[in-house]
Motif scaffolding. Structure first.
Motif, PDB file in Angstrom:
ATOM      1  N   VAL A 166       0.841  -1.198   0.000  1.00 52.76           N
ATOM      2  CA  VAL A 166       0.000   0.000   0.000  1.00 52.76           C
ATOM      3  C   VAL A 166       0.878   1.251   0.000  1.00 52.76           C
ATOM      4  O   VAL A 166       2.088   1.168   0.236  1.00 52.76           O
ATOM      5  CB  VAL A 166      -0.938   0.032   1.237  1.00 52.76           C
ATOM      6  CG1 VAL A 166      -2.112  -0.900   1.055  1.00 52.76           C
ATOM      7  CG2 VAL A 166      -0.199  -0.282   2.517  1.00 52.76           C
ATOM      8  N   ALA A 221      -8.167   1.642  -7.861  1.00 55.75           N
ATOM      9  CA  ALA A 221      -8.466   1.441  -6.435  1.00 55.75           C
ATOM     10  C   ALA A 221      -9.302   0.179  -6.230  1.00 55.75           C
ATOM     11  O   ALA A 221     -10.063   0.084  -5.263  1.00 55.75           O
ATOM     12  CB  ALA A 221      -9.193   2.674  -5.893  1.00 55.75           C
ATOM     13  N   GLU A 248      -9.402  -1.333  -2.620  1.00 51.00           N
ATOM     14  CA  GLU A 248      -9.420  -0.429  -1.454  1.00 51.00           C
ATOM     15  C   GLU A 248     -10.172  -1.014  -0.256  1.00 51.00           C
ATOM     16  O   GLU A 248      -9.853  -0.697   0.886  1.00 51.00           O
ATOM     17  CB  GLU A 248      -9.917   0.971  -1.830  1.00 51.00           C
ATOM     18  CG  GLU A 248     -11.361   1.103  -2.261  1.00 51.00           C
ATOM     19  CD  GLU A 248     -12.374   1.113  -1.139  1.00 51.00           C
ATOM     20  OE1 GLU A 248     -11.985   1.356   0.010  1.00 51.00           O
ATOM     21  OE2 GLU A 248     -13.553   0.850  -1.430  1.00 51.00           O
ATOM     22  N   ILE A 277      -8.152  -2.391   2.739  1.00 50.02           N
ATOM     23  CA  ILE A 277      -7.269  -1.574   3.581  1.00 50.02           C
ATOM     24  C   ILE A 277      -7.707  -1.709   5.031  1.00 50.02           C
ATOM     25  O   ILE A 277      -8.879  -1.461   5.370  1.00 50.02           O
ATOM     26  CB  ILE A 277      -7.296  -0.097   3.134  1.00 50.02           C
ATOM     27  CG1 ILE A 277      -6.689   0.020   1.724  1.00 50.02           C
ATOM     28  CG2 ILE A 277      -6.549   0.789   4.129  1.00 50.02           C
ATOM     29  CD1 ILE A 277      -6.824   1.393   1.090  1.00 50.02           C
ATOM     30  N   HIS A 330      -8.007   5.527   0.813  1.00 51.79           N
ATOM     31  CA  HIS A 330      -8.900   4.630   0.065  1.00 51.79           C
ATOM     32  C   HIS A 330      -9.149   5.181  -1.336  1.00 51.79           C
ATOM     33  O   HIS A 330      -9.585   4.451  -2.220  1.00 51.79           O
ATOM     34  CB  HIS A 330     -10.232   4.471   0.799  1.00 51.79           C
ATOM     35  CG  HIS A 330     -10.123   3.658   2.049  1.00 51.79           C
ATOM     36  ND1 HIS A 330     -10.674   2.391   2.161  1.00 51.79           N
ATOM     37  CD2 HIS A 330      -9.507   3.900   3.223  1.00 51.79           C
ATOM     38  CE1 HIS A 330     -10.409   1.908   3.371  1.00 51.79           C
ATOM     39  NE2 HIS A 330      -9.707   2.800   4.031  1.00 51.79           N
ATOM     40  N   SER A 331      -8.910   6.475  -1.479  1.00 52.32           N
ATOM     41  CA  SER A 331      -9.133   7.113  -2.781  1.00 52.32           C
ATOM     42  C   SER A 331      -8.032   8.151  -2.976  1.00 52.32           C
ATOM     43  O   SER A 331      -7.609   8.809  -2.009  1.00 52.32           O
ATOM     44  CB  SER A 331     -10.494   7.810  -2.777  1.00 52.32           C
ATOM     45  OG  SER A 331     -10.564   8.750  -3.838  1.00 52.32           O
ATOM     46  N   GLU A 343      -9.884   7.851 -11.355  1.00 50.13           N
ATOM     47  CA  GLU A 343      -9.823   6.708 -10.419  1.00 50.13           C
ATOM     48  C   GLU A 343     -10.797   5.607 -10.866  1.00 50.13           C
ATOM     49  O   GLU A 343     -11.939   5.887 -11.229  1.00 50.13           O
ATOM     50  CB  GLU A 343     -10.168   7.184  -9.005  1.00 50.13           C
ATOM     51  CG  GLU A 343     -10.048   6.097  -7.957  1.00 50.13           C
ATOM     52  CD  GLU A 343     -10.051   6.687  -6.549  1.00 50.13           C
ATOM     53  OE1 GLU A 343      -8.999   7.221  -6.130  1.00 50.13           O
ATOM     54  OE2 GLU A 343     -11.094   6.620  -5.874  1.00 50.13           O
ATOM     55  N   HIS A 386     -12.738   1.952 -10.000  1.00 52.80           N
ATOM     56  CA  HIS A 386     -13.218   1.086  -8.911  1.00 52.80           C
ATOM     57  C   HIS A 386     -13.918  -0.151  -9.476  1.00 52.80           C
ATOM     58  O   HIS A 386     -14.436  -0.121 -10.588  1.00 52.80           O
ATOM     59  CB  HIS A 386     -14.234   1.830  -8.045  1.00 52.80           C
ATOM     60  CG  HIS A 386     -13.608   2.802  -7.097  1.00 52.80           C
ATOM     61  ND1 HIS A 386     -13.531   2.571  -5.743  1.00 52.80           N
ATOM     62  CD2 HIS A 386     -13.030   4.000  -7.314  1.00 52.80           C
ATOM     63  CE1 HIS A 386     -12.932   3.609  -5.166  1.00 52.80           C
ATOM     64  NE2 HIS A 386     -12.619   4.491  -6.091  1.00 52.80           N
ATOM     65  N   SER A 444      -4.447  -6.197   1.790  1.00 56.58           N
ATOM     66  CA  SER A 444      -4.658  -6.653   0.415  1.00 56.58           C
ATOM     67  C   SER A 444      -4.895  -8.161   0.401  1.00 56.58           C
ATOM     68  O   SER A 444      -4.353  -8.876   1.248  1.00 56.58           O
ATOM     69  CB  SER A 444      -3.396  -6.322  -0.386  1.00 56.58           C
ATOM     70  OG  SER A 444      -3.208  -7.245  -1.423  1.00 56.58           O
TER      71      SER A 444
END
Ligand code: MLT
Length: 406
Positions: free
Chosen positions: A193, A217, A220, A223, A230-231, A244, A246, A341
């Motif tokens: 991370v 991400a 995320e 985490i 997270h972003s 980004e 997702h 992760s």
């Protein structure tokens, strides 16, 4: 006569996970003594959570009634889902992202492959090494990366950002000029991370040079530690330099349902052109929207019951990660990732190459993992195991690996 797109002909071999699947199929057809345990591709194994199943059922029923039937979905996604995404994934974290900056899609793989279409082919691309192969292959297909060095086994016109044990598998800002930077945290494949202060340096760099960061991400939800963003929009100034991506695959088990989204902020412009407007235009032409049924399932991910059920699912996988990590470490392996992760990244024992280790595990003990070199030259000598397996099979796979001597 129709002519072929020569850019496709420059792709190397076949897609990593297709290659592995072929090897495993061949091995399986020979009737191995031990049942095969698959900890290779990061595919989930837990069933879809009950509140999501309920949402799917009622959406299916709606499709069967003239009063509630839905045809084409809005190409950018239904408002109910975009609002749930904004409220939960951004506003709740203090990120100022709006609904018209969210583009719902059929998944992060498609988005991370397609997003490069917004950029001219003379941009210089930088990727982490090792890296999720889609970022590289999609740029080869587009003709942005053309020249392969057979001796060094790497692309000449791609900037590799080595991620090694020395730098904790966190890429360093390249010294040379780059235009498009792919980052993925928590990282696939190394499971590492990036801290918020370190990510802020990338954002500042991109704003200074005009580069655009494509931030994946997808992982995320895994985490667990504080101070890990997270972003990327948790960093100041990210809206003027970052896109980004997702996924609903890893946090909610949608690998088979297919749902994801991409954030393209309205402030993000290059050469006076809005990337949000371009991506909107692209969606309008090439995409008819993710299915209503699947978007209703996506909405349920953000319900109170959904969140609780998915927390339990993520904990299940993270217990696997912890089991793999701690047991292999105890057995003398050098192990990374697996804390924030679902991926555990290990150094192969006894200087075996990644593929040698793959073969030993497959043909010796019927365990499938992913050779690190398949993710890039700096992945050589490493190996990835996923925590997405069934608990009993994961324990069995680790026991089998521990029983091996090298
Ligand atoms: C992986 O194993 O790296 C991922 O599952 C691939 C993907 O998400 O497309």
């Amino acid at each position: 006569m129709a002519k072929i797109n020569q850019d496709y002909c420059r792709l190397r071999g076949s897609y990593l996970f297709s290659d592995i699947a072929r090897k495993v199929r061949e091995y399986e057809s020979k009737g191995p003594a031990l049942p095969i345990i698959r900890l290779g591709i990061g595919d989930v194994t837990r069933p879809i959570a009950p509140s999501i199943i309920n949402a799917l059922h009622s959406a299916v029923d709606e499709m069967g009634s003239a009063a509630t039937f839905k045809g084409y979905a809005p190409d950018l996604g239904y408002d109910f889902l975009r609002k749930a995404i904004v409220d939960n994934d951004f506003k709740a974290r203090g990120c100022d992202i709006e609904e018209d900056e969210i583009f719902v899609s059929d998944g992060a793989k498609s988005d991370s492959g397609n997003i490069q279409e917004l950029f001219s082919t003379d941009n210089v691309v930088a990727v982490c090494d090792p890296v999720y192969p889609v970022y590289v292959d999609s740029n080869v297909m587009a003709g942005r990366i053309k020249n392969f060095d057979e001796d060094l086994d790497r692309w000449k016109d791609l900037v590799y950002m080595p991620c090694t044990a020395e730098n904790g598998f966190v890429a360093e800002i390249p010294k040379e000029h780059v235009d498009i930077i792919y980052l993925c945290y928590p990282n696939n494949p190394t499971g590492t991370v990036i801290k918020k202060d370190d990510l802020q340096k990338w954002v500042d760099h991109a704003n200074k040079t005009g580069a655009v960061i494509i931030y994946d991400a997808a992982y995320e939800a895994y985490i667990a530690e504080d101070d890990i963003p997270h972003s990327i929009y948790e960093c100041e100034g990210a809206k003027t330099c970052a896109i980004e991506i997702h996924s609903f695959s890893k946090n909610a088990g949608f690998t088979g349902l297919r749902l994801g989204y991409t954030v393209v902020p309205k402030e993000l412009e290059r050469e006076g052109v809005s990337l949000n407007a371009l991506w909107r235009r692209r969606h309008g032409t090439k995409y008819n929207g993710a299915p209503y049924i699947v978007q209703k399932a996506g909405e349920a991910v953000y319900s109170e019951a959904g969140k609780k059920e998915l927390r339990a699912q993520i904990d299940y996988y993270m217990n696997n990660a912890e089991y793999i990590r701690s047991n292999l470490e105890e057995a003398g392996y050098e192990v990374y990732g697996g804390k924030n992760s679902p991926y555990v990244w290990l150094k192969t024992p006894n200087h075996l190459s990644s593929w040698e280790f793959f073969d030993k595990l497959l043909y010796g003990i019927s365990v499938v993992g992913t050779p690190g070199v398949g993710f890039g030259p700096h992945g050589e000598g490493y190996f990835r195991l996923t925590a997405f397996g069934d608990r009993d099979k994961t324990v069995e796979a680790v026991d089998r690996i521990k029983s091996m001597t090298f």
